[in-house]
Design a protein around this motif. Structure first.
Motif, short mmCIF file in Angstrom:
data_model
loop_
_atom_site.label_atom_id
_atom_site.label_comp_id
_atom_site.label_asym_id
_atom_site.label_seq_id
_atom_site.Cartn_x
_atom_site.Cartn_y
_atom_site.Cartn_z
N LEU A 56 31.25 37.27 71.69
CA LEU A 56 31.47 38.64 71.13
C LEU A 56 31.70 38.18 69.71
N ILE A 57 32.42 37.37 69.07
CA ILE A 57 32.74 37.09 67.64
C ILE A 57 31.37 36.54 67.22
N GLN A 58 30.56 35.84 67.92
CA GLN A 58 29.34 35.50 67.42
C GLN A 58 28.27 36.55 67.12
N LYS A 59 28.20 37.56 67.97
CA LYS A 59 27.45 38.67 67.88
C LYS A 59 27.93 39.47 66.68
N ARG B 220 32.68 34.65 60.86
CA ARG B 220 33.38 34.89 59.46
C ARG B 220 34.53 35.89 59.46
N THR B 221 35.34 35.42 58.92
CA THR B 221 36.68 36.31 59.03
C THR B 221 36.83 37.35 57.72
N THR B 222 35.66 37.27 56.93
CA THR B 222 35.56 38.42 55.98
C THR B 222 34.51 39.04 56.38
N ALA B 223 33.95 39.12 57.37
CA ALA B 223 32.49 39.94 57.61
C ALA B 223 32.95 41.25 57.51
N LYS B 224 32.01 42.24 57.10
CA LYS B 224 32.46 43.29 56.64
C LYS B 224 30.95 44.30 57.01
N ASN B 225 31.08 45.36 58.01
CA ASN B 225 30.18 45.88 58.17
C ASN B 225 29.94 47.23 56.92
N PRO B 226 28.65 47.32 56.21
CA PRO B 226 28.48 47.94 55.10
C PRO B 226 28.42 49.44 55.58
N LYS B 227 28.26 49.84 56.72
CA LYS B 227 27.99 51.30 57.06
C LYS B 227 29.38 51.68 57.94
N SER B 228 30.53 50.99 58.12
CA SER B 228 31.63 51.49 58.71
C SER B 228 32.78 50.60 57.96
N LEU C 51 36.61 38.90 62.27
CA LEU C 51 35.89 38.36 63.63
C LEU C 51 35.25 39.06 64.33
N PHE C 52 36.26 40.20 64.96
CA PHE C 52 35.95 41.25 66.05
C PHE C 52 35.38 42.47 65.40
N GLN C 53 35.35 42.55 64.11
CA GLN C 53 34.49 43.91 63.68
C GLN C 53 35.42 45.19 64.03
N LEU C 54 36.89 44.92 64.02
CA LEU C 54 37.64 46.22 64.41
C LEU C 54 37.55 47.14 63.16
#
Length: 164
Positions: free
Chosen positions: A87-90, A95-103, A108-111
């Motif tokens: 799940l984290i890979q997908k 990346r602990t700082t990953a940010k979805n530009p559309k939400s 890591l888990f894109q909460l």
């Protein structure tokens, strides 16, 4: 020797004694002032030394804190099961700082924001926007346990729906 000469000599000696005493008093006052100044300097040096000790202790504490956080992050990452890792890979490629530009999805888990706040509280994490892996993992696990029961179910839901 005449009485006037004796008086004159006595008066001169008294003046000399008075001037000498004044010099002694003046020298004593100067010594006391220097001593007070030296005490002030010693106090300032002690305060500065104390400040330097505090700074060194704070610096050491920061290093110790960083080592502890790194250990917690490494331990949490090592504890992930295969479905949590998938799940984290997908979601974030770890990346602990990953940010979805559309939400508002982050980490890591894109909460989403709402879920980060809710599950941070449940997981005992002070900052829902943390970038510490061990805190994000605790939040992600709380989310998965509440919504899917376990990471395996969450992963297969994600495979079928491209979200979870």
């Amino acid at each position: 020797m005449s009485i006037s000469k004796v008086v004159e000599l006595a008066l001169g000696a008294t003046i000399i004694l008075a001037v000498g005493a004044w010099h002694v008093v003046d020298a004593n006052n100067a010594l006391e002032a220097n001593l007070e100044s030296m005490r002030g300097n010693v106090f300032e040096l002690q305060v500065r030394a104390g400040e330097l000790e505090i700074q060194a202790a704070q610096s050491n504490l920061a290093v110790v804190h960083e080592v502890i956080v790194q250990d917690k992050n490494a331990e949490a990452l090592a504890s992930l099961d295969e479905y949590e890792r998938a799940l984290i890979q997908k979601e974030s490629s770890f990346r602990t700082t990953a940010k979805n530009p559309k939400s508002s999805a982050f980490g890591l888990f894109q909460l989403l924001d709402y879920n980060r706040v809710k599950y941070a509280r449940i997981a005992g994490v002070e900052n829902p926007d943390t970038t510490e892996a061990y805190e994000q993992i605790a939040m992600g696990r709380a989310y998965i346990a509440h919504r899917y029961d376990n990471a395996k179910i969450a992963y297969f839901f994600h495979v079928q729906n491209s979200w979870y």
